[in-house]
Design a protein around this motif. Structure first.
Motif, mmCIF file in Angstrom:
data_model
loop_
_atom_site.group_PDB
_atom_site.id
_atom_site.type_symbol
_atom_site.label_atom_id
_atom_site.label_comp_id
_atom_site.label_asym_id
_atom_site.label_seq_id
_atom_site.Cartn_x
_atom_site.Cartn_y
_atom_site.Cartn_z
ATOM 1 N N LEU A 558 -1.679 2.205 4.131
ATOM 2 C CA LEU A 558 -1.959 3.639 4.102
ATOM 3 C C LEU A 558 -0.702 4.449 4.426
ATOM 4 N N LYS A 559 0.103 3.950 5.368
ATOM 5 C CA LYS A 559 1.352 4.622 5.707
ATOM 6 C C LYS A 559 2.286 4.651 4.496
ATOM 7 N N PHE A 560 2.336 3.550 3.763
ATOM 8 C CA PHE A 560 3.168 3.470 2.562
ATOM 9 C C PHE A 560 2.720 4.489 1.517
ATOM 10 N N ILE A 561 1.409 4.564 1.293
ATOM 11 C CA ILE A 561 0.859 5.517 0.324
ATOM 12 C C ILE A 561 1.158 6.953 0.768
ATOM 13 N N TYR A 562 1.018 7.192 2.063
ATOM 14 C CA TYR A 562 1.268 8.532 2.598
ATOM 15 C C TYR A 562 2.726 8.942 2.394
ATOM 16 N N GLU A 563 3.654 8.023 2.645
ATOM 17 C CA GLU A 563 5.071 8.335 2.457
ATOM 18 C C GLU A 563 5.398 8.583 0.986
ATOM 19 N N LEU A 564 4.746 7.841 0.077
ATOM 20 C CA LEU A 564 4.940 8.077 -1.357
ATOM 21 C C LEU A 564 4.496 9.485 -1.734
ATOM 22 N N ILE A 565 3.344 9.892 -1.203
ATOM 23 C CA ILE A 565 2.821 11.229 -1.494
ATOM 24 C C ILE A 565 3.757 12.306 -0.942
ATOM 25 N N ASN A 567 6.999 12.069 -0.388
ATOM 26 C CA ASN A 567 8.212 12.100 -1.210
ATOM 27 C C ASN A 567 7.961 12.777 -2.556
ATOM 28 N N TRP A 568 6.788 12.512 -3.118
ATOM 29 C CA TRP A 568 6.434 13.147 -4.397
ATOM 30 C C TRP A 568 6.338 14.655 -4.242
ATOM 31 N N ARG A 569 5.730 15.122 -3.137
ATOM 32 C CA ARG A 569 5.609 16.559 -2.884
ATOM 33 C C ARG A 569 6.977 17.204 -2.683
#
Length: 573
Positions: A558-565, A567-569
């Protein structure tokens, strides 16, 4: 009106709605904190038959032969663990902020890994490494006898190592912020006046970090003083107050004695909390927004030392996290090292412990969603209603109380209140308890987690909202736009990162907590962390480790997914 506002909406409906939100917030926390604590305190002064006995329960407990040793052990563990965490955390934070380290990003991640794991897993990992048949204890099972070492794990040694593992990330984060906010101009002045590096450290670095040092000491003390997971797994016969409560309530069903120990556990935690709160205010006062960022200069001997130290700490943490993950794939430690997936057979949908993991996921998601909304709304209302009145003062007190409440104390207070068919209110008398309906359901587990972790999320939301320009509300109010429209269309979009941090904090902590829920689960609402405790008690450490590995994997994913989001923002902007 309940609130005289500095910002006056043109719409009377908007004004009334804000008053209603304040009242609802008050009722929510009065039910979630006030009434359970009243029930807990009342229980300590009554006997099994609900007869008032005054201080008799306290007297009997304090006269018991083991009470002094439990108090002494708890304070010893807390003070020693705090001292070690403070030293290690300060050196690590200093290296990250003031030295040229290889791959700082990796080191920053490594020190935070314990936050993604239940505290019981630290103990289980220590058992695999330093237990009676541990890897190090047996000299790698006789293959490397010269490395054989017995640290007498079960007892104070094991608890201290577990608590240091638990508190080190918290200490590091507090100290890192302080070191980063130090004004580099002070060092330039000291250097101009002929001060060497040691004098700069004594006269500039330590004074600028003194409040952070005291604050991290108090936080570490509270965490280790009230922790249950570590002492439960590696404590052996070494009694501390947290395990005493568990033994009295679960083992002996002595609720009155449990209430007494809870109050005794609260007192030092409350004192430490108010000291830390006062120190934090002073620390915020000395931070200067115009400070010059510290410039890291080249110094080979210094950088070598801090690189070696930081990577030793990072390696130790990674080893303690990876060990139970690896052993969860071993058939029978330490007798059969064949790889197997048998320890993960709780993936079987036919009643296996998969339900425990599913319960944790569901409760973590709902707690995170509801907790994020509640903490954000509380921070918004608290910040945007500036004139202080009685109801707001009470709400503000409710907002910070959870930070000083040990999870086990909160959980026990929930038993006394929500399990009761009626409760007593001053000036009103005995009334039926409609909230008894949520006892033994998933909803009480969601509620206790929302309350338990509320204070940190509230302060996070408050800090994020305080950074916004106040003119948004002023302009919106002047043209007749209600506050709730400004909230949804302006405020929330500008604080999405803060909302994300709050959600993640709730999720990680709900997935890893055990103390707040250990008294409230049922056979159908058992959580993964509770299952770990039960599996470990039954001697099935491999499955307990596998459950812990699932929790770590879930949190890291979940932390990985959150960091991807995130960075995308950032890239979209």
């Amino acid at each position: 009106m309940l609130i005289n506002k500095v910002i006056k909406p043109n719409s009377l409906l908007s004004e009334k709605l804000r008053d209603l939100v304040v009242i609802i917030i008050f009722l929510f926390f009065f039910i979630g904190i006030g009434l359970p604590l009243i029930s807990l305190i009342s229980k300590a002064f009554h006997n099994y038959n609900n007869e008032f006995v005054g201080l008799k329960n306290f007297s009997e407990y304090l006269k018991s032969p083991n009470i002094f040793s439990s108090f002494k052990n708890t304070f010893f563990i807390s003070i020693f663990s705090t001292s070690v965490s403070l030293i290690l955390g300060f050196i690590y934070a200093y290296g990250i902020s003031r030295c040229n380290l290889f791959s700082k990003r990796f080191l920053k991640l490594a020190i935070l890994l314990p936050l993604f794991a239940p505290t019981m897993l630290h103990g289980i990992s220590l058992v695999y490494l330093f237990g009676r048949m541990g890897l190090v204890t047996t000299g790698f099972f006789g293959h490397l006898p010269f490395l054989k070492m017995n640290i007498n794990l079960y007892g104070p040694v094991g608890i201290i190592i577990s608590e240091v593992m638990y508190t080190l990330p918290q200490v590091y984060l507090i100290l890192l912020v302080s070191l980063k906010n130090s004004d580099y101009r002070l060092y330039e002045v000291s250097e101009t006046l002929g001060g060497n590096k040691f004098k700069q450290f004594i006269s500039v670095t330590l004074p600028s970090c003194k409040y952070a040092i005291f604050s991290s000491m108090i936080v570490s003390f509270i965490l280790s003083f009230t922790d249950f997971g570590g002492p439960k797994v590696v404590g052996g016969n070494y009694n501390v107050l947290a395990t005493d409560i568990f033994k009295q309530v679960v083992g002996q069903q002595n609720m009155e004695r449990g209430a007494v120990i809870s109050i005794l556990l609260i007192i030092p935690a409350l004192l430490a909390f108010f000291i830390e709160n006062n120190i934090s205010k002073k620390q915020r006062d000395v931070f200067n927004g115009s400070s010059t960022e510290y410039k890291v200069k080249k110094c080979v001997p210094r950088d070598i030392f801090f690189n070696v130290f930081s990577y030793l700490i990072a390696t130790a943490i990674i080893l303690l996290i990876i060990t139970p993950v690896v052993t969860s794939f071993i058939k029978m430690w330490p007798y059969n090292f064949k790889l197997t997936l048998n320890n993960y057979k709780f993936f079987d949908l036919n009643g296996g412990p998969l339900s425990f993991y599913k319960n944790s996921l569901i409760i973590a998601l709902f707690t995170s969603l509801a907790g994020t909304i509640i903490s954000y709304l509380c921070a918004y209302i608290s910040l945007k209603t500036e004139e202080i009145i009685l109801i707001k003062k009470i709400n503000n007190l409710f907002f910070i109380i959870p930070l000083a409440l040990p999870g086990m104390v909160l959980g026990l207070s929930y038993i006394f209140f929500f399990n009761s068919q009626s409760f007593y209110l001053p000036f009103i008398g005995e009334i039926a308890n409609p909230f008894n309906l949520i006892y033994r359901t998933i909803y009480i587990l969601i509620l206790v987690n929302i309350i338990h972790f509320f204070s940190v999320t509230y302060m996070t939301a408050f800090t994020g909202l305080k950074k916004l320009d106040k003119e948004f509300e002023t302009i919106a109010s002047s043209i007749g736009i209600p506050w709730y429209k400004t909230l949804f269309k302006v405020t929330i979009p500008l604080t999405l990162d803060t909302i994300g941090e709050i959600f993640m904090y709730y999720f990680f902590n709900t997935m890893t907590t055990v103390s707040a829920v250990i008294f409230l689960y049922t056979s159908t609402t058992t959580l993964a962390t509770v299952a770990m405790i039960n599996l470990n008690d039954m001697g099935d450490q491999a499955k307990a480790a596998a459950m812990g590995a699932l929790i770590i994997g879930t949190n890291l994913f979940l932390k990985f997914i959150y960091e991807l989001i995130k960075n995308w923002r950032k890239n979209e902007k």
